[in-house]
Design an enzyme around this catalytic site. Structure first.
Site, PDB file in Angstrom:
ATOM      1  N   SER A   1       0.840  -1.198   0.000  1.00 52.95           N
ATOM      2  CA  SER A   1       0.000   0.000   0.000  1.00 52.95           C
ATOM      3  C   SER A   1       0.877   1.251   0.000  1.00 52.95           C
ATOM      4  O   SER A   1       2.083   1.191   0.252  1.00 52.95           O
ATOM      5  CB  SER A   1      -0.909   0.011   1.230  1.00 52.95           C
TER       6      SER A   1
ATOM      7  N   SER B   1       0.710   8.403  11.331  1.00 50.42           N
ATOM      8  CA  SER B   1      -0.755   8.431  11.463  1.00 50.42           C
ATOM      9  C   SER B   1      -1.335   8.873  10.123  1.00 50.42           C
ATOM     10  O   SER B   1      -1.111  10.000   9.685  1.00 50.42           O
ATOM     11  CB  SER B   1      -1.168   9.394  12.574  1.00 50.42           C
ATOM     12  N   ASN B   2      -2.068   7.982   9.481  1.00 58.33           N
ATOM     13  CA  ASN B   2      -2.573   8.233   8.121  1.00 58.33           C
ATOM     14  C   ASN B   2      -4.093   8.246   8.128  1.00 58.33           C
ATOM     15  O   ASN B   2      -4.734   7.240   8.398  1.00 58.33           O
ATOM     16  CB  ASN B   2      -2.047   7.145   7.178  1.00 58.33           C
TER      17      ASN B   2
ATOM     18  N   HIS C   1       9.426  19.760  21.312  1.00 54.59           N
ATOM     19  CA  HIS C   1      10.388  20.851  21.242  1.00 54.59           C
ATOM     20  C   HIS C   1      11.427  20.805  22.359  1.00 54.59           C
ATOM     21  O   HIS C   1      12.409  21.559  22.340  1.00 54.59           O
ATOM     22  CB  HIS C   1       9.664  22.202  21.273  1.00 54.59           C
TER      23      HIS C   1
ATOM     24  N   ASP D   1      14.470  20.386  17.584  1.00 51.15           N
ATOM     25  CA  ASP D   1      14.286  21.764  17.143  1.00 51.15           C
ATOM     26  C   ASP D   1      13.631  21.806  15.768  1.00 51.15           C
ATOM     27  O   ASP D   1      13.601  20.805  15.039  1.00 51.15           O
ATOM     28  CB  ASP D   1      15.633  22.494  17.096  1.00 51.15           C
TER      29      ASP D   1
END
Length: 546
Positions: free
Chosen positions: A376, A467-468, A519, A523
């Site tokens: 896929s 994450s799709n 963060h 960065d």
């Protein structure tokens, strides 16, 4: 005496579990290690094993009902023991033991009063529940490897403890006799609380065991009075003379875990020069890793290896999984983490978005389909995300307390929607696997995730998650990082769009990718470099082969 079977913690985030099915019935004989019940956690369905031998005399939590972690779900006892007597008997000794221990304490002071100076030899030595992981606050005694009355030498494994991460052995720091066990197998204890008492070597075991009995309940109030001859003071009194030994001085016995000793030996580190931060100044794994990161090893190449942990997968053989390297956070990085947490509590996210031309990637999928290969677009994205992570080692990190773990492996999570939530199975060594292997593993794990049959090792850890939501027609979205990971990429739908190429209007298959980064350890420039690498791999997928 009935022994409670407690609801175990079967995942890092588990607070309670539901009994799906009892695999044993009342009256059945149970052996340690037997699966006795199937439990539904917040992640999957797992089996609960018994830690003791006996007979199942009572089921306290019926099928379909929920129990909090640590509460009894059933009771083990002797054959023929009545269930009505078994249930109350489990907690009774804990409450009754303190008054009984306090009763003989009244006549005891005259015996101990004449020799207060020798209290260190006459009193039991407390064995405390150690901190075996950075996030551990309490541990459960899985089983005792020594029994009361056994001789114990320093370094002997005396108990197996279940932490929030894994099962580990607790070692004795002193020689003597195991006089009394205060936390039974299956019970929980806070870090720093006494779990047993040793009679010092040369002292009479018979006198030590009763003396230790009143100590445990008096530990908390005695902490405020260091001069009081209470059992809870054993650790502070012993800690002062032991401090020099933890620094590796020749005059004292070195205290170090077997793993720390082995790591130091393998990497040419003089462990006697390492300052221990474990219980009683013991040198543990994190101390060795910190020393290696500071360049204390004899081999000069060891310290740079910690900083370049991300480069290791380039040369390692498939099947080998090096340990992540823990590097202390710099002062600048600590301040950045503090400032970012003030602005956005918890995990301070930042977001970067890029558009990717997917024509070449879609063509590879079509070619695979023509060859009857199930690959896929998401499999191609997972592979590209993994290789980009390997080539961007500063992204392949995780914040653990005040240290940054640099992973030597690339493990990518795939977000899978299930009926009542979301779970992220992990594709281990995704950078070293082919598209077919990733495809087969992804489909298998996604299917088992929906059946709630994944094991904890299959959905914990990982370097980054994909994450799709493209299959739902979502063009662009922002995903929330899945701790302890430090990044997640949100993938939108592949759709035809009008773009400008070489000054001409053209139609291309485009896809949006948004990176969410922690963060405190990553960065914006680091994230931008990663997305640039990912974009290049997806737009020129032949690079996935090299």
């Amino acid at each position: 005496m009935a022994t409670p079977i407690q609801m175990p913690s079967l995942s890092p985030t588990m607070k309670e579990g539901k009994i799906v099915k009892w695999l044993k019935k009342v009256g059945d004989k149970i052996s340690s290690g037997d699966a006795i019940a199937e439990v539904e956690t917040d992640k999957s369905n797992l089996e609960v094993e018994a830690f003791d031998d006996g007979y199942l005399i009572q089921i306290a939590v019926p099928e379909g009902e929920v129990a909090t972690v640590g509460s009894p779900i059933g009771f083990l006892g002797a054959k023929g023991e009545k269930a009505t007597g078994g249930a109350p008997s489990a907690p009774a000794p804990q409450k009754a033991e303190a008054p009984k221990a306090a009763a003989p304490a009244a006549p005891k002071p005259p015996d101990q009063a004449p020799a207060p100076a020798a209290s260190g030899a006459g009193e039991g030595i407390a064995i405390l529940m150690p901190s075996l992981s950075p996030t551990m606050t309490e541990g459960k005694i899985v089983k005792w490897l020594k029994k009361e009355g056994d001789k114990v030498s320093s370094g002997d494994a005396i108990a197996e403890v279940e932490t929030d991460k894994s099962n580990l052995e607790v070692e004795a720091y002193d020689d003597g006799t195991l006089a009394r066990i205060t936390v039974q197998a299956g019970d929980m204890a806070k870090v720093g609380a006494p779990i047993a008492f040793l009679t010092p070597k040369g002292a009479k075991a018979g006198a030590s065991a009763p003396a230790a009995a009143p100590k445990a309940p008096s530990q908390a109030p005695a902490a405020a009075a260091p001069s009081a001859p209470a059992g809870g003071q054993v650790v502070p009194l012993r800690r002062e003379p032991q401090a020099p030994a933890s620094g590796g001085g020749a005059g004292g016995r070195l205290r170090a875990s077997p793993l720390a000793k082995r790591m130091a030996q393998e990497r040419g580190l003089d462990i006697s020069q390492v300052r221990g931060t474990g219980p009683l100044g013991r040198v543990v794994k994190r101390d060795v890793e910190q020393a290696l990161g500071q360049g204390l090893a004899k081999a000069p190449a060891q310290a740079p290896a910690a900083k370049k942990a991300g480069a290791q997968p380039e040369v390692r053989a498939f099947g080998t999984r090096p340990e992540p390297q823990a590097v202390p956070m710099s002062s600048m990085r600590k301040v950045i983490g503090q400032r970012m947490s003030e602005v956005k509590p918890g995990v301070p996210h930042f977001y970067l978005t890029v558009e990717v031309e997917m024509d070449a990637a879609v063509k590879i999928r079509e070619e695979a389909k023509a060859l009857d290969l199930k690959v896929s677009v998401n499999d191609i994205i997972v592979k590209a995300a993994a290789i980009a992570l390997r080539r961007s080692p500063k992204m392949n990190v995780s914040l653990q307390g005040d240290q940054v773990l640099h992973f030597g492996t690339v493990d990518v999570g795939i977000a899978v929607a299930i009926e009542d939530g979301l779970i992220t199975p992990i594709i281990r060594d995704a950078d070293l696997k082919g598209l077919q292997a990733i495809s087969a593993e992804s489909r298998d794990m996604a299917e088992r995730a929906r059946k709630r049959s994944l094991k904890p090792a299959e959905y914990t850890g990982g370097s980054l998650t994909v994450s799709n939501l493209g299959m739902y027609g979502i063009d662009q979205f922002i995903a929330v990082i899945n701790p302890p990971q430090s990044a997640i990429i949100a993938v939108g739908a592949v759709a035809e769009k009008a773009v400008v190429r070489d000054g001409q209007l053209a139609v291309r298959k485009m896809m949006t990718v948004t990176l969410s980064g922690d963060h405190r350890v990553i960065d914006g420039a680091t994230g931008a470099e990663y997305l640039r690498e990912l974009k290049g791999l997806l737009e020129h997928p032949s690079r996935l082969l090299f």
